[in-house]
Design a protein around this motif. Structure first.
Motif, PDB file in Angstrom:
ATOM      1  N   GLU A  26       0.653  -1.587  -0.257  1.00 54.21           N
ATOM      2  CA  GLU A  26      -0.161  -0.262  -0.438  1.00 54.21           C
ATOM      3  C   GLU A  26       0.893   1.297   0.586  1.00 54.21           C
ATOM      4  OE1 GLU A  26      -2.341  -0.919   3.502  1.00 54.21           O
ATOM      5  OE2 GLU A  26      -3.871  -1.706   2.932  1.00 54.21           O
ATOM      6  N   ALA A  27       2.250   1.321   0.534  1.00 55.98           N
ATOM      7  CA  ALA A  27       3.047   2.490   0.875  1.00 55.98           C
ATOM      8  C   ALA A  27       3.636   2.406  -1.305  1.00 55.98           C
ATOM      9  CB  ALA A  27       4.372   2.373   1.926  1.00 55.98           C
ATOM     10  N   GLY A  28       3.480   1.623  -1.842  1.00 56.26           N
ATOM     11  CA  GLY A  28       3.859   1.639  -2.835  1.00 56.26           C
ATOM     12  C   GLY A  28       6.075   1.439  -3.336  1.00 56.26           C
ATOM     13  N   TYR A  29       5.808   0.518  -1.815  1.00 55.04           N
ATOM     14  CA  TYR A  29       7.693  -0.176  -1.461  1.00 55.04           C
ATOM     15  C   TYR A  29       8.111   1.380  -1.641  1.00 55.04           C
ATOM     16  CZ  TYR A  29       5.254  -4.675  -3.012  1.00 55.04           C
ATOM     17  OH  TYR A  29       4.566  -5.260  -2.752  1.00 55.04           O
ATOM     18  N   ASN A  30       7.901   1.907  -0.518  1.00 58.17           N
ATOM     19  CA  ASN A  30       9.161   3.040   0.061  1.00 58.17           C
ATOM     20  C   ASN A  30       8.015   3.176   1.521  1.00 58.17           C
ATOM     21  OD1 ASN A  30      10.048   5.681   0.802  1.00 58.17           O
ATOM     22  ND2 ASN A  30       9.204   7.062  -1.396  1.00 58.17           N
ATOM     23  N   VAL A  31       9.099   3.625   2.914  1.00 60.49           N
ATOM     24  CA  VAL A  31       8.939   3.360   3.492  1.00 60.49           C
ATOM     25  C   VAL A  31       8.401   4.634   4.334  1.00 60.49           C
ATOM     26  CG1 VAL A  31      10.282   1.087   3.870  1.00 60.49           C
ATOM     27  CG2 VAL A  31      11.843   2.809   4.318  1.00 60.49           C
ATOM     28  N   PHE A  32       8.547   5.586   3.705  1.00 57.47           N
ATOM     29  CA  PHE A  32       8.344   6.767   3.629  1.00 57.47           C
ATOM     30  C   PHE A  32       6.526   7.125   3.881  1.00 57.47           C
ATOM     31  CE2 PHE A  32      12.201   8.564   2.639  1.00 57.47           C
ATOM     32  CZ  PHE A  32      13.248   9.208   3.486  1.00 57.47           C
ATOM     33  N   ASN A  33       6.039   5.972   2.916  1.00 61.61           N
ATOM     34  CA  ASN A  33       4.723   6.327   2.600  1.00 61.61           C
ATOM     35  C   ASN A  33       3.788   5.437   3.832  1.00 61.61           C
ATOM     36  OD1 ASN A  33       5.233   8.475   1.029  1.00 61.61           O
ATOM     37  ND2 ASN A  33       5.333   6.428  -0.712  1.00 61.61           N
ATOM     38  N   LEU A  34       4.664   4.370   4.742  1.00 59.80           N
ATOM     39  CA  LEU A  34       4.391   3.600   5.923  1.00 59.80           C
ATOM     40  C   LEU A  34       3.767   4.332   7.115  1.00 59.80           C
ATOM     41  CD1 LEU A  34       7.189   1.185   6.079  1.00 59.80           C
ATOM     42  CD2 LEU A  34       4.661   0.988   5.192  1.00 59.80           C
ATOM     43  N   ALA A  35       2.529   4.573   7.845  1.00 68.19           N
ATOM     44  CA  ALA A  35       2.160   4.910   9.450  1.00 68.19           C
ATOM     45  C   ALA A  35       3.237   4.319   9.959  1.00 68.19           C
ATOM     46  CB  ALA A  35       1.161   4.553   8.807  1.00 68.19           C
ATOM     47  N   SER A  36       3.450   5.054  10.722  1.00 73.51           N
ATOM     48  CA  SER A  36       4.217   4.778  12.522  1.00 73.51           C
ATOM     49  C   SER A  36       4.124   3.776  13.084  1.00 73.51           C
ATOM     50  CB  SER A  36       4.620   5.619  13.138  1.00 73.51           C
ATOM     51  OG  SER A  36       3.503   6.077  13.820  1.00 73.51           O
ATOM     52  N   GLU A  37       2.398   3.693  12.760  1.00 76.42           N
ATOM     53  CA  GLU A  37       1.993   2.096  13.874  1.00 76.42           C
ATOM     54  C   GLU A  37       2.412   0.800  13.227  1.00 76.42           C
ATOM     55  OE1 GLU A  37      -0.726   4.419  12.591  1.00 76.42           O
ATOM     56  OE2 GLU A  37       0.016   6.460  13.969  1.00 76.42           O
ATOM     57  N   GLU A  38       2.641   0.736  11.973  1.00 74.21           N
ATOM     58  CA  GLU A  38       3.660  -0.170  11.183  1.00 74.21           C
ATOM     59  C   GLU A  38       4.337  -0.850  11.351  1.00 74.21           C
ATOM     60  OE1 GLU A  38       0.714  -1.339   9.937  1.00 74.21           O
ATOM     61  OE2 GLU A  38      -0.982  -0.015   9.104  1.00 74.21           O
ATOM     62  N   VAL A  39       5.813   0.275  12.141  1.00 76.19           N
ATOM     63  CA  VAL A  39       6.619   0.053  12.377  1.00 76.19           C
ATOM     64  C   VAL A  39       7.513  -0.099  14.117  1.00 76.19           C
ATOM     65  CG1 VAL A  39       8.570   1.395  11.815  1.00 76.19           C
ATOM     66  CG2 VAL A  39       6.894   1.652  10.450  1.00 76.19           C
ATOM     67  N   PHE A  40       7.746  -1.488  14.106  1.00 74.79           N
ATOM     68  CA  PHE A  40       8.575  -1.994  14.791  1.00 74.79           C
ATOM     69  C   PHE A  40       9.752  -1.103  15.752  1.00 74.79           C
ATOM     70  CE2 PHE A  40      10.276  -5.514  17.414  1.00 74.79           C
ATOM     71  CZ  PHE A  40       9.530  -5.063  18.689  1.00 74.79           C
ATOM     72  N   ILE A  41      10.525  -0.686  15.000  1.00 78.48           N
ATOM     73  CA  ILE A  41      12.269  -0.083  15.266  1.00 78.48           C
ATOM     74  C   ILE A  41      12.082   0.615  14.809  1.00 78.48           C
ATOM     75  CG2 ILE A  41      14.264  -0.256  15.552  1.00 78.48           C
ATOM     76  CD1 ILE A  41      12.847  -2.166  17.565  1.00 78.48           C
ATOM     77  N   ASP A  42      12.222   1.949  14.399  1.00 78.99           N
ATOM     78  CA  ASP A  42      11.704   2.839  13.613  1.00 78.99           C
ATOM     79  C   ASP A  42      13.514   4.129  13.372  1.00 78.99           C
ATOM     80  OD1 ASP A  42      11.758   4.974  11.695  1.00 78.99           O
ATOM     81  OD2 ASP A  42      10.239   5.538  12.236  1.00 78.99           O
ATOM     82  N   LEU A  43      13.977   3.045  12.188  1.00 75.97           N
ATOM     83  CA  LEU A  43      15.570   3.974  11.989  1.00 75.97           C
ATOM     84  C   LEU A  43      15.992   4.989  10.974  1.00 75.97           C
ATOM     85  CD1 LEU A  43      17.375   0.339  13.807  1.00 75.97           C
ATOM     86  CD2 LEU A  43      17.027   2.450  14.640  1.00 75.97           C
ATOM     87  N   LEU A  44      14.402   4.990  10.061  1.00 75.66           N
ATOM     88  CA  LEU A  44      14.287   5.557   9.197  1.00 75.66           C
ATOM     89  C   LEU A  44      15.698   6.905   9.647  1.00 75.66           C
ATOM     90  CD1 LEU A  44      12.520   6.423   6.817  1.00 75.66           C
ATOM     91  CD2 LEU A  44      11.867   7.599   8.045  1.00 75.66           C
ATOM     92  N   THR A  45      15.526   7.936  10.824  1.00 82.27           N
ATOM     93  CA  THR A  45      15.815   8.657  10.498  1.00 82.27           C
ATOM     94  C   THR A  45      16.721   9.081  12.453  1.00 82.27           C
ATOM     95  OG1 THR A  45      16.401  11.409  10.239  1.00 82.27           O
ATOM     96  CG2 THR A  45      14.349  10.271  10.652  1.00 82.27           C
ATOM     97  N   ASP A  46      17.423   9.918  12.192  1.00 82.78           N
ATOM     98  CA  ASP A  46      17.845  10.463  14.068  1.00 82.78           C
ATOM     99  C   ASP A  46      17.432  11.744  13.501  1.00 82.78           C
ATOM    100  OD1 ASP A  46      19.786  10.922  11.908  1.00 82.78           O
ATOM    101  OD2 ASP A  46      21.336  11.520  13.614  1.00 82.78           O
ATOM    102  N   SER A  47      16.931  12.331  13.220  1.00 79.45           N
ATOM    103  CA  SER A  47      16.471  13.675  13.066  1.00 79.45           C
ATOM    104  C   SER A  47      14.972  14.198  13.497  1.00 79.45           C
ATOM    105  CB  SER A  47      16.326  13.996  11.561  1.00 79.45           C
ATOM    106  OG  SER A  47      16.224  15.665  11.834  1.00 79.45           O
ATOM    107  N   GLY A  48      15.113  14.754  14.767  1.00 76.03           N
ATOM    108  CA  GLY A  48      14.198  15.273  15.674  1.00 76.03           C
ATOM    109  C   GLY A  48      13.228  13.520  16.341  1.00 76.03           C
ATOM    110  N   THR A  49      13.798  12.254  16.306  1.00 75.96           N
ATOM    111  CA  THR A  49      13.062  11.432  16.839  1.00 75.96           C
ATOM    112  C   THR A  49      13.587  10.939  17.959  1.00 75.96           C
ATOM    113  OG1 THR A  49      14.790   9.821  15.287  1.00 75.96           O
ATOM    114  CG2 THR A  49      12.714  10.902  13.802  1.00 75.96           C
ATOM    115  N   GLY A  50      14.546  11.659  18.521  1.00 72.21           N
ATOM    116  CA  GLY A  50      15.218  10.844  19.563  1.00 72.21           C
ATOM    117  C   GLY A  50      14.257  11.648  21.322  1.00 72.21           C
ATOM    118  N   ALA A  51      14.901  10.959  21.949  1.00 76.05           N
ATOM    119  CA  ALA A  51      14.408  11.592  22.973  1.00 76.05           C
ATOM    120  C   ALA A  51      14.865  12.562  24.366  1.00 76.05           C
ATOM    121  CB  ALA A  51      14.534  10.363  24.572  1.00 76.05           C
ATOM    122  N   MET A  52      13.807  13.788  24.462  1.00 80.39           N
ATOM    123  CA  MET A  52      14.773  14.760  25.444  1.00 80.39           C
ATOM    124  C   MET A  52      14.913  14.618  26.853  1.00 80.39           C
ATOM    125  SD  MET A  52      12.992  18.100  23.531  1.00 80.39           S
ATOM    126  CE  MET A  52      11.238  17.668  24.282  1.00 80.39           C
TER     127      MET A  52
END
Length: 448
Positions: A26-52
């Motif tokens: 459904e995402a057109g084989y592009n993981v940028f189009n995946l909903a976050s709930e569909e992802v278990f371990i998200d290593l797409l980017t370290d940009s803005g995704t960390g814990a403060m």
């Protein structure tokens, strides 16, 4: 030694294999189009995704939301001067906003911009101004197995060849990205930064450092550059950044926040240009498209980023993942960089030619196998460039634990075991601007 303990947790779950396969289609084989709930371990980017940190969360509560003259901006301005050495700061909503502000102020149609390696948004912003982005990596940058300490360095030999070809007057800006994200997150030496600054001065160009991961880079300098063996991280960072005329910064990396960025410079005329452009595209110069609370959190994060305990923990987690993957026989780019481990998809999926996008095929396989989301940085993300077929596994800061890392390794090993059966991909649709096609393009598996 672990530098943190958890105070807040978030539930995550691994969707079923059938659901993952359906979601990917459904995402057109592009993981940028995946909903976050569909992802278990998200290593797409370290940009803005960390814990403060708790200090950053406290800063959020204290944030001053005044449209003009915000106290939070004063805190950011003080932090940038203390940590990075620049007195003039123009805040923006994130790094690409800062790129728009700075490069829109510096570049004109027909210019040529040199960089150790342009990242995707940098390349796009340069091209958007009618200028030509040219990469000048050192020779070892494209060799995943070369054992050299500073494979992120800027090649002055390549840069002079460009200047000799087009003329110095066409090169108004020289950029050095630290660490070099598009070259597998490899560090840049201070010696190389000095040399690039001298080169920029000789051709009368503005020298810009893309400082997104300046603290991580300083940590590598402390470990690998003999001159700085006994030097503290904050001192290294200030010296290296101090050779630049201007900085462009995504606070979502070594600002340790979920939103924000800035331009910094001691050039008063450039500062005024950037400030006026920021008003047009970002917001008033004391908030720059951010809430005051986010400005305050970034001020705190910049100071934390150069603390030895933080940056050591950060670098070591990436190194541990790299070591575990290597020990399991998974081909990776070595030595490991600062924010991510880069899988060598060209080697792992050697049966696929570049036009079949082996990196993107491996990204899809990692998600199908274990719900792990990475990102391709090869022929799909950078068309018409001579780069290795890499898959970046970017680790969010202060977020995942040992069990998560182990799951990533198990997933990569399982993919490698079935590598010969992984099909290539072909484009179905893509946007007009090739520099950013990987964000929204859709693909489908090649028929066997």
């Amino acid at each position: 030694m672990v530098a943190y303990k958890s105070k807040v947790v978030e539930r995550i779950h691994l969707p079923s294999r059938a659901r993952r396969e359906r979601a990917l289609e459904e995402a057109g084989y592009n993981v940028f189009n995946l909903a976050s709930e569909e992802v278990f371990i998200d290593l797409l980017t370290d940009s803005g995704t960390g814990a403060m940190s708790d200090a950053q969360w406290a800063a959020l509560v204290r944030g001053d939301e005044s449209y003009a003259g915000s106290r939070s901006f004063d805190e950011l301005e003080a932090a940038v001067e203390a940590v990075m050495g620049f007195s003039n700061v123009v805040p923006t909503h994130q790094g690409r906003g800062a790129e728009n502000v700075l490069y829109g102020s510096l570049l004109s149609d027909g210019d040529v911009v040199l960089n150790n390696t342009h990242f995707d948004t940098t390349r796009a912003h340069v091209a958007n101004q009618g200028a030509e982005p040219v990469d000048c990596p050192v020779e070892s940058a494209h060799d995943p197995t070369a054992d050299e300490p500073f494979k992120g360095n800027f090649s002055l030999e390549s840069a002079w060849a460009v200047v000799d070809d087009v003329g110095a007057e066409r090169v108004p800006v020289v950029i050095q990205t630290v660490t070099n994200n598009s070259a597998a997150g490899q560090p840049v030496s201070v010696e190389n930064t000095r040399d690039v600054a001298a080169f920029a001065d000789e051709i009368d160009a503005t020298f810009v450092i893309d400082a997104c991961r300046f603290a991580e880079n300083a940590a590598f300098v402390a470990r690998r550059e003999a001159e700085f063996a006994d030097t503290e991280i904050d001192h290294i960072a200030r010296e290296q950044l101090g050779y630049a005329d201007a900085l462009v910064m995504s606070g979502k990396k070594d600002g340790l926040v979920n939103a924000g960025g800035f331009v910094a410079t001691d050039d008063d005329a450039l500062f005024e240009q950037c400030k006026q452009r920021a008003i047009l595209y970002e917001g008033f110069p004391t908030y720059g498209g951010m809430a005051g609370r986010d400005v305050a959190a970034m001020a705190a994060g910049l100071r934390e980023a150069v603390e030895e305990a933080y940056v050591t923990d950060r670098i070591e987690q990436v190194r541990r993942l790299a070591t575990m993957l290597e020990d399991a026989g998974v081909p990776i780019y070595t030595p490991a960089g600062g924010h991510a481990v880069y899988l060598d998809a060209g080697t792992a999926l050697s049966h696929l030619p570049p036009e079949a996008f082996p990196g993107q095929a491996m990204v899809c396989a990692l998600y199908q196998e274990g719900g792990v989301r990475g990102v391709e940085l090869g022929s799909f993300a950078f068309p018409d460039t001579d780069r290795p077929e890499l898959v970046r596994l970017a680790i969010p800061r202060r977020t995942y634990h040992t069990e998560h890392v182990e799951h990533v390794v198990e997933t990569a090993v399982a993919v490698l075991e079935e590598s010969e059966s992984i099909p290539g991909l072909e484009l179905v649709s893509e946007p007009e601007m090739p520099e950013i096609r990987h964000f929204t393009a859709e693909l489908e598996p090649l028929s066997s």
